[in-house]
Scaffold this active site. Structure first.
Site, PDB file in Angstrom:
ATOM      1  N   GLY A 267       0.847  -1.187   0.000  1.00 30.63           N
ATOM      2  CA  GLY A 267       0.000   0.000   0.000  1.00 30.63           C
ATOM      3  C   GLY A 267       0.878   1.231   0.000  1.00 30.63           C
ATOM      4  O   GLY A 267       0.804   2.092  -0.864  1.00 30.63           O
ATOM      5  N   CYS A 340      -8.269  21.987  19.477  1.00 31.46           N
ATOM      6  CA  CYS A 340      -8.161  22.393  20.880  1.00 31.46           C
ATOM      7  C   CYS A 340      -7.573  21.267  21.719  1.00 31.46           C
ATOM      8  O   CYS A 340      -8.228  20.716  22.614  1.00 31.46           O
ATOM      9  CB  CYS A 340      -9.529  22.807  21.416  1.00 31.46           C
ATOM     10  SG  CYS A 340     -10.166  24.296  20.645  1.00 31.46           S
TER      11      CYS A 340
END
Length: 424
Positions: A267, A340
């Site tokens: 891959g 955040c």
């Protein structure tokens, strides 16, 4: 790597963050790898690296098969044009629902990793009235030199070789399947041709030991992959020079399995070089100790690289800036994103021309395990646009979408049994 002019055009047209994939690079890598494999071998594309159907379509067109491990990957493989007969379904804990779905779509090759996995497939195949082929995935007794070892060590993957050698008769209980081969995947990012050859030789020898112990001859030997390529840093994978003649000698190692078809998987090697992530600088700020942070509009939700496994804050991240920034003095910065959380730092001590808000940055070699291995669900931010191009021609632009499926809904009641808050 994506050039600055096309990068600027794509950013102006589609905005950032944006993944751009070069299909020409996919073709180049696939042809280079296929040229190293023994004649008659089969190369499988592992969709976990990048399930974008446009990329899969190129590899299917070049004669690759597909390796999938979920119903979503199966759908992507079929959408890319892989025939069901060219698909190998893998995974250490396949559910009955996904097995039934794969059988119904015509998939007939499966890698089984335990007696329970084998018996489940056999039972469901019997109910469906089909007879799939099975590769027994084996965790060999010996390890290899892989950056991320998946076999030859303590692992959830595969039959323990010692167990198969001790209890070969248990295989006979799976009457509704054909046990056709052995599957060994030592790990990913195996560095250098010598280490790759060593891993494939050990996989071949493992299959020979299993064949002797079970009294079988296997028609397929899936020897795995591990072909290396950098992640989010400049450069190329290890040289393949010398790999072809060494792999050509593999069939001669088999006595009982002589004539078996050899399968290989990849891959990362096939798709990593195709991908570039574009991001825009939103802020540059100083912090304690003299550290300078560059805040961009992308982060670990788009480029985590398995961030959930701790692979974040890379010190070797490569960043290219626009041509206009090339004359600025180099600075060492930390590249952070908009999330955040203090974990949202893509790279520390990254060298880049003195950054300014509005600069367009390019991160190379992210065509494998870039978006697909990131924390997309975290903070509910949208996915980046993904653009497929060849040369300077844009072939496709899309954005991954997700939606919540409601299964049960009921209005909550307050503790006193009244109407829901705000409904009075």
């Amino acid at each position: 790597m994506l050039g600055p002019e096309l990068a600027a055009d794509l950013a102006a047209r589609f905005g950032t963050p944006l993944y751009a994939y070069d299909l020409g690079a996919v073709r180049e890598r696939a042809r280079a790898l296929a040229a190293c494999l023994p004649g008659g071998s089969r190369l499988l594309f592992s969709l976990k690296a990048n399930p974008l159907p446009a990329i899969g379509a190129v590899l299917a067109g070049l004669g690759c098969g597909a390796e999938v491990s979920s119903t979503g990957e199966l759908q992507a493989a079929l959408a890319a044009g892989f025939a069901p007969a060219a698909i190998l379904y893998t995974g250490p804990a396949k559910t009955p629902d996904e097995i039934v779905a794969a059988l119904a779509r015509g998939v007939r090759d499966y890698s089984c990793e335990s007696f329970a996995d084998l018996e489940r497939l056999s039972h469901l195949a019997g109910q469906a009235g089909v007879r799939p082929r099975v590769l027994l995935r084996v965790n060999p007794a010996r390890a290899s030199r892989a950056l991320l070892a998946m076999s030859g060590v303590r692992s959830q993957f595969g039959f323990e070789e010692e167990l198969l050698l001790a209890e070969p008769a248990r295989l006979a209980a799976a009457r509704e399947v054909e046990i056709a081969g052995i599957h060994v995947y030592f790990g990913t990012q195996i560095q250098g041709a010598e280490a790759l050859v060593s891993a494939f030789e050990e996989a071949t020898d493992t299959a020979e030991r299993i064949a002797e112990a079970t009294g079988r001859r296997f028609a397929v030997l899936d020897l795995g992959g591990g072909f290396a390529w950098p992640f989010a840093t400049a450069g190329e994978g290890g040289t393949l020079a010398g790999l072809a003649p060494a792999l050509a000698a593999l069939p001669a190692r088999s006595r009982r399995n002589r004539g078996a078809e050899l399968w290989f998987e990849s891959g990362r090697y096939l798709t990593a070089s195709s991908g570039t992530l574009l991001t825009t600088v939103l802020d540059v700020k100083a912090s304690k100790g003299g550290n300078r942070f560059v805040l961009a509009d992308t982060g670990i939700h788009h480029l985590g690289g398995m961030s959930g496994l701790g692979r974040i804050a890379r010190s070797n991240l490569s960043v290219e800036s626009s041509a206009a920034a090339s004359n600025r003095p180099a600075e060492v910065v930390d590249l952070a994103g908009p999330l955040c959380t203090p974990l949202d730092c893509m790279g520390r001590n990254v060298t880049v021309p003195a950054p300014r808000p509005g600069d367009l940055l390019r991160i190379p070699n992210v065509g494998a395990y870039g978006l697909t291995a990131s924390l997309m669900g975290f903070l509910s931010r949208p996915a980046p646009v993904e653009v497929v191009y060849e040369g300077t021609e844009i072939l496709e632009a899309s954005r991954l979408a997700s939606a919540r499926e409601t299964l049960v809904t009921r209005a909550p009641r307050d503790p006193d049994g009244g109407a829901p808050p705000g409904a009075r």
